[in-house]
Design an enzyme around this catalytic site. Structure first.
Site, mmCIF file in Angstrom:
data_model
loop_
_atom_site.group_PDB
_atom_site.id
_atom_site.type_symbol
_atom_site.label_atom_id
_atom_site.label_comp_id
_atom_site.label_asym_id
_atom_site.label_seq_id
_atom_site.Cartn_x
_atom_site.Cartn_y
_atom_site.Cartn_z
ATOM 1 N N HIS A 168 14.765 0.557 -16.997
ATOM 2 C CA HIS A 168 13.831 0.303 -15.891
ATOM 3 C C HIS A 168 12.880 1.460 -15.618
ATOM 4 O O HIS A 168 12.206 1.442 -14.584
ATOM 5 C CB HIS A 168 14.599 0.001 -14.599
ATOM 6 N N LYS A 184 6.255 0.017 -0.994
ATOM 7 C CA LYS A 184 7.158 0.293 -2.112
ATOM 8 C C LYS A 184 7.750 1.682 -1.885
ATOM 9 O O LYS A 184 7.345 2.397 -0.978
ATOM 10 C CB LYS A 184 6.420 0.232 -3.446
ATOM 11 N N ARG A 185 8.711 2.023 -2.700
ATOM 12 C CA ARG A 185 9.315 3.351 -2.607
ATOM 13 C C ARG A 185 8.234 4.427 -2.680
ATOM 14 O O ARG A 185 7.294 4.328 -3.461
ATOM 15 C CB ARG A 185 10.318 3.513 -3.758
ATOM 16 N N LYS A 207 3.636 6.382 -7.887
ATOM 17 C CA LYS A 207 3.142 5.143 -7.282
ATOM 18 C C LYS A 207 1.837 5.385 -6.519
ATOM 19 O O LYS A 207 1.156 4.447 -6.136
ATOM 20 C CB LYS A 207 4.214 4.537 -6.374
ATOM 21 N N THR A 216 7.659 -5.498 -9.041
ATOM 22 C CA THR A 216 7.919 -6.890 -8.647
ATOM 23 C C THR A 216 7.197 -7.236 -7.350
ATOM 24 O O THR A 216 6.909 -8.402 -7.099
ATOM 25 C CB THR A 216 9.425 -7.146 -8.476
ATOM 26 N N LYS A 254 5.190 -10.810 -5.992
ATOM 27 C CA LYS A 254 5.374 -11.495 -4.706
ATOM 28 C C LYS A 254 4.032 -11.689 -4.004
ATOM 29 O O LYS A 254 3.754 -12.756 -3.446
ATOM 30 C CB LYS A 254 6.329 -10.685 -3.826
#
Length: 825
Positions: A366, A557-558, A563, A665, A669
């Site tokens: 992952h 998100k985290r 990111k 993910t 969504k």
């Protein structure tokens, strides 16, 4: 009646109407009369009444499985971010109308009651939510898959914001109990730590190892039902809780040593006390490795004992009938632990044990970040798991011998692929252990898998190209569209029918309606209703008032540098600067929401949280910006929050540095719910853009190859010096404009932005990001066309269902089929 073996009874449970069962459980199970019951007890009673109906299906599913001899799968994951269970169970059992009627007499709405349930604290982010979506799809597809995880007493943490900083409070999600679990003490397993090994020899002179003088703890299982969507299939998620072998020392207690009397219990229970302990300390590392081994040892023992109960100690067919899917490197100890159990407990020889182990293990990777691939020091391993370390060394010796025979005289290759990273402090490479011990290695998006093969695991791909395959992630449309967005669900159902709920590819039938003005109007109205609900939700948790007529721009998100929440903040500062310079002509009002948790030991991520909040305070207090720009940091982001945020989002921020995000993910969504994506060519963004159409995606930034090349001569200061917009953004940050009473606190961030060693390349992509955001701004002015693009994003989201992903796992890795139907009396 136990639910762990075959069920032979033909008696059927007699369940009354749901409202009667609710009354019965409220009065007799919980002991609360109608006139004194509050929402907490009504929730518990409804949850138990709903669970009763699941148990009937659960029982039948177990009976169907016991009647077959087909291959089974066990999904090993340290995280299962399942969120709340009540709404999911009611939807899957088609009990919505019955539940609402049952609650009518108490004057409470189903949505209000659902708020009484705590989000299950069993995961952190995408990895755990993916595991939950996968279990949902396995049950929907009626596949024989059991999840194995840990029953953490405390979840990740509750995130509070004080003076802009993240504060972590314990997430005691089990404080009110868990109505959805059933304890199975008869299936308790014993897990060993510490000690040493002793060698003896059997009658043929073959050495036999015994792990002795160990510190043992008990693994107590708790089962949770995983219901399929209206198909009467209920699979199992088994969670392990740690307990002491001797919970209480009476002699210590009688002598007055009260703390010591319960010390063994407290020490044992620490293993399953907290999800993701801070592993920046040696004690944190030790606890994390204990958790990983605890999970795999208890789970493998569970499966092997069930096999022995049915087949004795003949394991010749075991590998053909079982598959263990390792969800990332966390369960990598499953490889040596399976070897240990087969050899030490069941007398298998090495070659036979290895044939079984390597035939039934499969590994999902992952991450593309080398620092995120787990490595455990040999010193820690030898102390905590001495027998496993012996097995790992033997696996490594045999593996390197095979490599050397095929590629002789290549010491660099042997060093690169060795399971043991040599040096002053040798480490065990857990990802390498997973690859060597598995028959399948898969990435989770096309780009991710290609980068694994070409980069991170290129040597292993050279050795075993047949092992590597791609399985692009997906999410379950039943939770992430049908449940969380009922208005859109109903519109889809009345327009194209409800077949998409079990086969999301059917949602493509909505595409022609993008040209229907009346349909676009209905679509816009639903989005506006969702935005108004999100306005209330944001106000409740932040006190900030969003304007529902604004563009809702979301990144949740985290919190991590790759990111690039920082890139998002820089754009907000750019807009703020434009407004204050009087350059706001043509600017559409925008509300920016950023949410996510930073790991407690991740200083830079926590500093980014602080920066977002400081910028938000200044922006939201600015009279000039009031009508055009708002920014909030949404605290304690979690599954139930995403269920509110996702339907109201219009712009999905997927802006990671290309080549760093495995899949994502959240991007899927948002797409399902009609949000448009602004993003880089990273992870599953590439496939989202391909499916949605380039014209319905706002692309910016370097691709993975360009980003890798740019690092060779990266000069952010040169970029800054030639771009007036970026100069002004950096000047505002460096002048202390957003931290006037806290001088210098963001110096680390600004220094990293200017550093030629910034591996996230934030400044390199900032200009294109600003320009892409201007394209968003201009596109949003034409609301009719924006709604058309929104409809087409939803219409083309079928590929991103976890049902599709699981079908691929089932057919190409697991080689399993749906449970055979059998007639029930």
């Amino acid at each position: 009646m136990t639910m762990t073996g075959a069920l032979t009874t033909t008696s059927e449970p007699v369940l009354g109407p749901l409202h009667r069962e609710l009354e019965r459980h409220l009065g007799f199970t919980l002991g609360h009369c109608e006139d004194v019951a509050d929402a907490r007890y009504i929730y518990q009673a409804l949850a138990i009444a709903t669970r009763d109906r699941l148990i009937d299906h659960w029982r039948r599913t177990k009976a169907r499985l016991a009647a077959t001899d087909q291959r089974r799968v066990f999904y090993l994951s340290l995280e299962f971010l399942i969120g709340r269970s009540l709404g999911n169970a009611i939807q899957n059992l088609d009990l919505d109308e019955s539940a609402r009627e049952a609650l009518h007499q108490y004057g409470i709405q189903l949505e209000e009651l659902a708020e009484q349930e705590h989000d299950a604290g069993l995961g952190n982010g995408g990895l755990g939510r993916l595991a939950a979506c996968f279990l949902d799809s396995c049950a929907n597809l009626e596949l024989p898959v059991t999840g194995y995880g840990i029953r953490y007493e405390f979840g990740m943490f509750h995130q509070f914001i004080e003076n802009g900083r993240q504060v972590e409070n314990p997430d005691h999600w089990l404080r009110d109990g868990n109505a959805w679990e059933l304890e199975r003490p008869e299936s308790t397993r014993r897990v060993q730590f510490y000690g040493h090994t002793e060698i003896s020899y059997d009658q043929q002179g073959v050495p036999q190892s015994r792990w002795v003088d160990t510190w043992d703890i008990l693994a107590v299982p708790y089962d949770m039902p995983v219901p399929g969507f209206r198909n009467e299939t209920v699979n199992t998620l088994r969670l392990w809780k740690a307990s002491a072998t001797d919970a209480f020392n009476l002699d210590e207690f009688n002598s007055g040593s009260y703390t010591e009397a319960v010390a063994a219990q407290n020490t044992a229970e620490r293993i399953t006390m907290v999800l993701y302990p801070n592993d920046s300390s040696e004690n944190g590392k030790k606890l994390r490795l204990k958790q990983q081994y605890f999970l795999v040892s208890a789970s493998l023992q569970d499966v092997l004992l069930e096999w022995v109960k049915q087949h004795g100690t003949d394991f010749s067919d075991f590998g053909a009938k079982h598959c263990f899917q390792l969800n990332d490197t966390h369960p990598a100890c499953a490889v040596p632990e399976m070897m240990r159990l087969l050899m030490d407990e069941y007398g298998q020889r090495w070659n036979d044990a290895w044939e079984i182990t390597s035939r039934c293990m499969a590994y999902t990777n992952h991450t593309l970040l080398p620092e995120a691939l787990e490595r455990w020091s040999v010193t820690l391993f030898s102390t905590l798991l001495p027998r496993l370390l012996e097995i790992i060394y033997e696996i490594n010796s045999r593996f390197l011998k095979e490599v050397n025979e095929k590629w002789p005289d290549n010491p660099d290759l042997l060093r690169r692929v060795s399971l043991i990273e040599e040096g002053d402090a040798p480490h065990v490479r857990m990802a390498y252990l997973s690859i060597v011990g598995s028959f399948s290695v898969n990435g989770v998006a096309h780009l991710h898998t290609e980068l694994l093969k070409d980069g991170l695991f290129s040597d292993f791909y050279t050795i075993w190209p047949e092992k590597f395959n791609n399985k692009t992630n997906g999410v379950t449309q039943r939770r992430w569209l049908a449940h969380c967005n009922p208005g859109l669900r109903d519109l889809l159902n009345e327009t194209i029918g409800n077949y998409w709920e079990t086969d999301l590819e059917a949602i493509s039938n909505i595409a022609p309606y993008a040209e229907d003005a009346d349909f676009r109007g209905k679509w816009r109205d639903i989005k506006q209703n969702n935005k108004r609900a999100l306005v209330d939700y944001v106000r409740k948790y932040t006190g900030v008032e969003f304007d529902a007529s604004s563009l809702f721009d979301v990144q949740v998100k985290r919190i991590h540098e790759y990111k690039r929440q920082l890139l998002n903040v820089l754009h907000v500062v750019h807009l703020y600067d434009r407004i204050h310079r009087g350059d706001s002509a043509g600017m559409v009002p925008r509300c920016v929401l950023i949410g996510g948790k930073a790991a407690p030991g991740y200083h830079v991520a926590k500093l980014i949280v602080k920066l977002v909040n400081n910028v938000a305070d200044v922006v939201n207090a600015s009279p000039e910006a009031a009508q055009l720009l708002k920014l909030v940091f949404f605290p304690n982001y979690r599954v139930s929050a995403m269920e509110m945020i996702c339907p109201g989002t219009e712009l999905s921020e997927q802006i990671s540095t290309a080549g760093k995000e495995a899949s994502g993910t959240g991007n899927m969504k948002f797409m399902m719910n009609g949000a448009l994506t602004i993003g880089t060519l990273d992870g599953a963004n590439i496939e989202i853009r391909e499916k949605a159409g380039a014209e319905n995606f706002f692309l910016f930034g370097m691709n993975a190859a360009e980003a890798q090349e740019a690092k060779q001569s990266y000069n952010p200061n040169q970029i800054i010096s030639t771009d007036k917009d970026i100069q002004r953004v950096l000047e505002l940050l460096e002048s202390g404009h957003f931290n006037q009473t806290e001088p210098g606190i963001f110096d680390l961030i600004t220094a990293s932005l200017r550093s030629p060693h910034d591996q996230w390349l934030t400044i390199a992509d900032l200009r294109e990001y600003i320009d892409a955001q201007q394209e968003v701004n201009d596109a949003y002015k034409d609301q009719d066309h924006w709604n058309k693009m929104s409809i087409l994003n939803t219409a083309n989201s079928g590929w991103f269902s976890s049902d599709r992903t699981i079908r691929q796992y089932a057919e190409e890795i697991w080689r399993i089929k749906p449970l055979a139907r059998r007639s029930d009396k």
